[in-house]
Design a protein around this motif. Structure first.
Motif, mmCIF file in Angstrom:
data_model
loop_
_atom_site.group_PDB
_atom_site.id
_atom_site.type_symbol
_atom_site.label_atom_id
_atom_site.label_comp_id
_atom_site.label_asym_id
_atom_site.label_seq_id
_atom_site.Cartn_x
_atom_site.Cartn_y
_atom_site.Cartn_z
ATOM 1 N N ILE A 95 13.537 3.446 3.671
ATOM 2 C CA ILE A 95 14.934 4.174 4.144
ATOM 3 C C ILE A 95 15.369 5.302 4.246
ATOM 4 O O ILE A 95 15.159 6.587 3.156
ATOM 5 C CB ILE A 95 15.851 2.992 3.401
ATOM 6 N N PRO A 96 15.347 6.240 5.149
ATOM 7 C CA PRO A 96 15.494 7.659 5.473
ATOM 8 C C PRO A 96 16.824 8.142 5.027
ATOM 9 O O PRO A 96 18.360 6.839 5.140
ATOM 10 C CB PRO A 96 15.557 7.576 7.275
ATOM 11 N N GLN A 126 13.600 -2.008 -5.172
ATOM 12 C CA GLN A 126 12.754 -1.472 -7.442
ATOM 13 C C GLN A 126 11.821 -0.281 -6.832
ATOM 14 O O GLN A 126 11.739 0.243 -7.999
ATOM 15 C CB GLN A 126 11.674 -3.146 -6.910
ATOM 16 N N PHE A 127 10.969 0.551 -6.176
ATOM 17 C CA PHE A 127 10.195 1.646 -6.209
ATOM 18 C C PHE A 127 10.584 2.143 -5.438
ATOM 19 O O PHE A 127 9.886 3.249 -4.483
ATOM 20 C CB PHE A 127 8.845 0.953 -6.190
ATOM 21 N N LYS A 128 12.099 2.749 -5.275
ATOM 22 C CA LYS A 128 12.612 3.799 -4.634
ATOM 23 C C LYS A 128 11.901 5.068 -4.992
ATOM 24 O O LYS A 128 11.429 5.680 -3.872
ATOM 25 C CB LYS A 128 14.024 3.609 -4.848
ATOM 26 N N ASN A 129 11.825 5.339 -5.584
ATOM 27 C CA ASN A 129 10.964 6.281 -6.054
ATOM 28 C C ASN A 129 9.237 6.412 -6.629
ATOM 29 O O ASN A 129 8.835 7.898 -6.549
ATOM 30 C CB ASN A 129 10.801 7.414 -7.058
ATOM 31 N N GLU A 155 1.273 -0.792 -0.102
ATOM 32 C CA GLU A 155 -0.515 0.502 0.193
ATOM 33 C C GLU A 155 0.754 1.352 -0.139
ATOM 34 O O GLU A 155 0.295 2.532 -0.766
ATOM 35 C CB GLU A 155 -0.934 -0.098 0.907
ATOM 36 N N GLU A 156 1.483 1.780 1.175
ATOM 37 C CA GLU A 156 2.428 2.295 0.589
ATOM 38 C C GLU A 156 3.935 2.987 -0.190
ATOM 39 O O GLU A 156 3.625 4.190 -0.525
ATOM 40 C CB GLU A 156 3.425 2.511 2.409
ATOM 41 N N LYS A 157 3.843 1.566 -0.813
ATOM 42 C CA LYS A 157 4.695 2.184 -1.808
ATOM 43 C C LYS A 157 3.815 2.052 -3.670
ATOM 44 O O LYS A 157 4.028 2.342 -4.645
ATOM 45 C CB LYS A 157 5.389 1.022 -2.743
ATOM 46 N N GLY A 185 12.462 -9.269 3.688
ATOM 47 C CA GLY A 185 13.365 -9.120 2.251
ATOM 48 C C GLY A 185 11.955 -8.534 1.416
ATOM 49 O O GLY A 185 12.688 -8.473 0.354
ATOM 50 N N ILE A 186 11.086 -8.827 1.819
ATOM 51 C CA ILE A 186 9.952 -8.771 0.527
ATOM 52 C C ILE A 186 9.910 -6.812 0.585
ATOM 53 O O ILE A 186 9.831 -5.694 -0.285
ATOM 54 C CB ILE A 186 8.783 -8.984 0.641
ATOM 55 N N CYS A 187 9.754 -6.591 2.189
ATOM 56 C CA CYS A 187 10.148 -4.994 2.039
ATOM 57 C C CYS A 187 10.927 -4.226 1.605
ATOM 58 O O CYS A 187 11.167 -3.095 0.461
ATOM 59 C CB CYS A 187 9.787 -4.797 3.728
#
Lengths: 218, 218
Positions: free
Chosen positions: A89-90, A80-83, A24-26, A72-74
């Motif tokens: 990850i701050p 893969q979807f950093k942006n 959801e967050e991504k 691992g999934i997180c």
């Protein structure tokens, strides 16, 4: 984007929920989501075993890539979807170090609560001891007070949340006293309003919670 | 560079060794390294508690930043010293996914071996059962065969090594049969020649190993 993702999950599982919050967050809604039954042991079905030799949930596939461990999934999704969606990850060094520290303390937190909540599930009848129950409960109180102390010093950002906070929802659902652990209670109140958490709230926790009071007197 | 780093460690601890291998791989030699005694319970000393409320080793400080969980330290160091020494998170998507998967299966591997090796240490005398010992040993055999199977499909890169391989050294030191688990045996043979592993080899494992045969018949 998320059409080529499949999540096999079970309701009531903290690791499954963690992954669903992360998706959801991504902003990866729309993935193929299949609810399997723990009761019917569907986690040992061929469908699961084909991608997860442990026969456990979550089991997760993205195209041809398989990652099944929830942490691992997180990490994989964040990489893969950093942006896209929430950044998990701050960049700030202090914040990042604190996130890594709390994140990897998470499993200890979970183990301690599991040793209390699942004692009868995991320990065969002939091997149960009151002394072990007492020791496990005391260890959980110590652990809870440790996290209560962490929250007194600094609130967690959402960076930690997807890893750790899902456990707090879980604890509070098991009737952990928000009076005795006010900071955990406050945190839970905040976390449960998060859209990603609401959108992924497992049905099991709504239906069943009346009967769950294992943590009531902790 | 590593002058402002302090590691409090104990010999024989897999998490401590993991961090020391990582520091070698990232060319961070020259850090301040202090060996504390498990026997004398020095992990509960004020020096440790000041930076680690759990009173555990490793405890690690970089300038004013504290990270104590071994996986957390590995991630932190990789993030801070990305372009120094061995790169520990692969760029290739497939390799990265596999690394995350194996890395987070690592603790399960370790738990299963711990349940066998440390049974008498963790379970008080009056709570011990032959049935539990038998179950733990069977679970470990299943786990070992799983990893043996992983290694038949593809060798691990060093990416996984710093997280997982240190455990393999440990298992083999405990006299796990390289005949029964040939792939684990091969991997161990390769890992122990790695300069970072040699440089950080804990003295405890050399001195004491004659007596350790808990895993001999597994």
């Amino acid at each position: 984007m998320a059409k080529d993702m499949t999540l096999l999950w079970g309701t009531g599982s903290v690791p499954c929920w963690r992954v669903m919050i992360m998706l959801e967050e991504k902003r990866l809604q729309g993935y193929d989501k299949k609810l399997l039954s723990f009761e019917k042991m569907e986690y040992k079905s061929q469908e699961v075993l084909d991608i997860n030799p442990r026969g456990q949930l979550p089991s997760f596939k993205h195209g041809n890539i398989v990652v099944n461990e929830s942490y691992g999934i997180c990490f994989y999704l964040e990489s893969q979807f950093k942006n896209q969606g929430t950044k998990l990850i701050p960049d700030d060094t202090d914040q990042q170090a604190l996130m890594y520290q709390r994140m990897f303390e998470g499993p200890t937190f979970y183990d301690k609560v599991g040793a209390v909540v699942y004692y009868e599930y995991y320990v065969p009848e002939g091997e149960r001891h009151d002394s072990a129950v007492k020791r496990n409960r005391e260890a959980l109180v110590t652990e809870l007070n440790l996290w209560e102390g962490y929250l007194q010093k600094s609130s967690f950002t959402f960076y930690c949340l997807s890893y750790v906070a899902v456990q707090m929802c879980y604890f509070l659902i098991h009737r952990l006293s928000a009076q005795r652990y006010p900071k955990l209670g406050e945190y839970h109140a905040r976390v449960k309003e998060r859209p990603s958490v609401k959108a992924s709230w497992p049905p099991y926790f709504v239906e069943g919670q009346e009967d769950w009071d294992t943590l009531k007197d902790i």
